[in-house]
Design a protein around this motif. Structure first.
Motif, PDB file in Angstrom:
ATOM      1  N   GLU A 120      33.420  50.178  40.779  1.00 30.95           N
ATOM      2  CA  GLU A 120      31.979  49.449  40.718  1.00 30.95           C
ATOM      3  C   GLU A 120      32.316  47.761  41.220  1.00 30.95           C
ATOM      4  OE1 GLU A 120      32.546  47.346  36.046  1.00 30.95           O
ATOM      5  OE2 GLU A 120      34.434  48.053  37.144  1.00 30.95           O
ATOM      6  N   HIS A 121      33.267  48.140  42.148  1.00 26.74           N
ATOM      7  CA  HIS A 121      33.089  46.678  43.183  1.00 26.74           C
ATOM      8  C   HIS A 121      32.419  47.104  44.249  1.00 26.74           C
ATOM      9  CE1 HIS A 121      37.002  46.030  40.657  1.00 26.74           C
ATOM     10  NE2 HIS A 121      35.870  44.724  40.649  1.00 26.74           N
ATOM     11  N   THR A 122      32.333  48.245  44.514  1.00 24.23           N
ATOM     12  CA  THR A 122      31.688  48.676  46.584  1.00 24.23           C
ATOM     13  C   THR A 122      29.690  48.417  46.275  1.00 24.23           C
ATOM     14  OG1 THR A 122      33.484  49.826  46.770  1.00 24.23           O
ATOM     15  CG2 THR A 122      31.710  50.556  47.864  1.00 24.23           C
ATOM     16  N   ARG A 175      36.939  52.212  39.738  1.00 25.51           N
ATOM     17  CA  ARG A 175      37.248  50.213  39.812  1.00 25.51           C
ATOM     18  C   ARG A 175      36.875  50.121  41.123  1.00 25.51           C
ATOM     19  NH1 ARG A 175      40.203  46.506  37.808  1.00 25.51           N
ATOM     20  NH2 ARG A 175      39.146  46.357  35.781  1.00 25.51           N
TER      21      ARG A 175
END
Length: 83
Positions: A33-35, A30
């Motif tokens: 993914e957010h990065t 996660r």
């Protein structure tokens, strides 16, 4: 030979964390993914600002007033798409 470049190590760990999704969804996946979404959004903003600056702002600074047409058309498209 092992690299001493920090960018190579960060990319390697992010690849491993992204591939950890195959086992199960984890906090590391996660984070990656957010990065990646944040980096892509920041890249789009910087490219848009750079494009506006080179197409509209610099010619207007050089007294080329015909360059205001793409700026006005862009605002009209943005206004139409934002509804």
């Amino acid at each position: 030979m092992i690299s001493t470049d920090a960018g190579i190590w960060i990319a390697a760990f992010m690849t491993i964390f992204a591939l950890s999704y195959a086992l199960k969804e984890s906090h590391l996946y996660r984070f990656v993914e957010h990065t990646m979404i944040g980096v892509a959004a920041a890249n789009a903003v910087v490219l848009a600002i750079s494009s506006i600056q080179t197409i509209c702002i610099e010619p207007l600074a050089k007294a080329n007033y015909l360059a205001i047409v793409p700026l006005i058309l862009g605002f009209l498209v943005f206004g139409r798409a934002s509804k």
